[in-house]
Design an enzyme around this catalytic site. Sequence first.
Site, PDB file in Angstrom:
ATOM      1  N   PHE A   1       0.973  -1.058  -0.010  1.00 50.03           N
ATOM      2  CA  PHE A   1       0.039   0.077  -0.123  1.00 50.03           C
ATOM      3  C   PHE A   1       0.920   1.153  -0.043  1.00 50.03           C
ATOM      4  CE2 PHE A   1      -2.510   3.463   2.434  1.00 50.03           C
ATOM      5  CZ  PHE A   1      -3.473   3.501   1.443  1.00 50.03           C
ATOM      6  N   GLY A   2       0.803   2.057  -0.942  1.00 44.14           N
ATOM      7  CA  GLY A   2       1.457   3.497  -1.184  1.00 44.14           C
ATOM      8  C   GLY A   2       0.415   4.493  -0.723  1.00 44.14           C
ATOM      9  N   TYR A   3       0.993   5.507   0.129  1.00 44.74           N
ATOM     10  CA  TYR A   3       0.276   6.691   0.540  1.00 44.74           C
ATOM     11  C   TYR A   3       0.886   7.913   0.300  1.00 44.74           C
ATOM     12  CZ  TYR A   3       2.877   6.127   4.713  1.00 44.74           C
ATOM     13  OH  TYR A   3       4.110   5.922   5.367  1.00 44.74           O
ATOM     14  N   GLY A   4       2.238   7.809   0.012  1.00 44.70           N
ATOM     15  CA  GLY A   4       2.842   8.981  -0.170  1.00 44.70           C
ATOM     16  C   GLY A   4       3.746   8.910  -1.515  1.00 44.70           C
ATOM     17  N   SER A   5       5.101   8.748  -1.572  1.00 40.37           N
ATOM     18  CA  SER A   5       5.591   9.040  -2.740  1.00 40.37           C
ATOM     19  C   SER A   5       5.678   7.862  -3.594  1.00 40.37           C
ATOM     20  CB  SER A   5       7.243   9.363  -2.640  1.00 40.37           C
ATOM     21  OG  SER A   5       7.719   8.218  -2.025  1.00 40.37           O
TER      22      SER A   5
ATOM     23  N   GLU B   1      13.289   3.683   1.048  1.00 42.91           N
ATOM     24  CA  GLU B   1      12.767   4.105   2.350  1.00 42.91           C
ATOM     25  C   GLU B   1      13.451   3.845   3.511  1.00 42.91           C
ATOM     26  OE1 GLU B   1      10.624   6.184   1.473  1.00 42.91           O
ATOM     27  OE2 GLU B   1      10.041   5.639  -0.472  1.00 42.91           O
TER      28      GLU B   1
HETATM   29  C1  BEZ Z   1       4.378   5.427   0.419  1.00 40.17           C
HETATM   30  O1  BEZ Z   1       3.550   4.457   0.848  1.00 40.17           O
HETATM   31  O2  BEZ Z   1       4.272   6.216  -0.313  1.00 40.17           O
HETATM   32  C2  BEZ Z   1       5.549   5.529   1.407  1.00 40.17           C
HETATM   33  C3  BEZ Z   1       6.341   4.579   1.385  1.00 40.17           C
HETATM   34  C4  BEZ Z   1       7.619   4.833   2.162  1.00 40.17           C
HETATM   35  C5  BEZ Z   1       7.833   5.853   2.877  1.00 40.17           C
HETATM   36  C6  BEZ Z   1       6.997   6.875   2.841  1.00 40.17           C
HETATM   37  C7  BEZ Z   1       6.010   6.745   2.151  1.00 40.17           C
END
Ligand code: BEZ
Length: 191
Positions: free
Chosen positions: A24-28, A99
């Site tokens: 699941f990605g919530y940022g970059s 990350e």
């Molecule tokens: C993300 O889910 O986009 C994410 C992954 C690692 C670090 C910060 C955000």
Amino acid sequence: MSADTTEHNRNRQDFSGIESIWLFGYGSLIYKVDFPYLEKRPASIQGWARRFWQGSHDHRGTPEAPGRVVTLIEQPGAKCKGMAFRVSPKVFEHLDVREKNGYLRFTTTLTFDNGSHGEGLVYIATEDNEAFLGEAPDADIARQIASAVGPSGPNSEYLLRLAESLRALGDECTHTFAIESCLKKAPEEDL
Ligand code: BEZ
């Protein structure tokens, strides 16, 4: 906990016999997809809120002048929208390095947009990591973001690209949009 989580993550989940897993990605991860994936689907996770509370010393800032990037904070009733990618476990060899500044992989339940559920992994930087910065007023966060630059580029680019991607996903992340609006309202020196 030390800010470099690469080794911690290598020992966190056993991928033996697993061909693919949801991430699941919530940022970059939503807009910087520099890894192969088998499938991608908009999804959300419950009980977590996106917050610009993690310091970035390696991508969007420097050790002397860290930027701010997102992490997830536990919040009953909250919902965080993002993008789920079905990936080979090999992908984590790359992402654990990308990350590494405080993020650990956690198992979570994903809700896909059609209402079905799946289990997946999500990177979260918890409060006990050395790079954690915590809460601050929106204008202060915007000011820090406006001035920070790191090897991956300006911190403001991270914020603006994320806000744009969240809008495209139909997310209403008031936290991200409030900081974006502070950033856009005033030039750096007036923030
Ligand atoms: C993300 O889910 O986009 C994410 C992954 C690692 C670090 C910060 C955000």
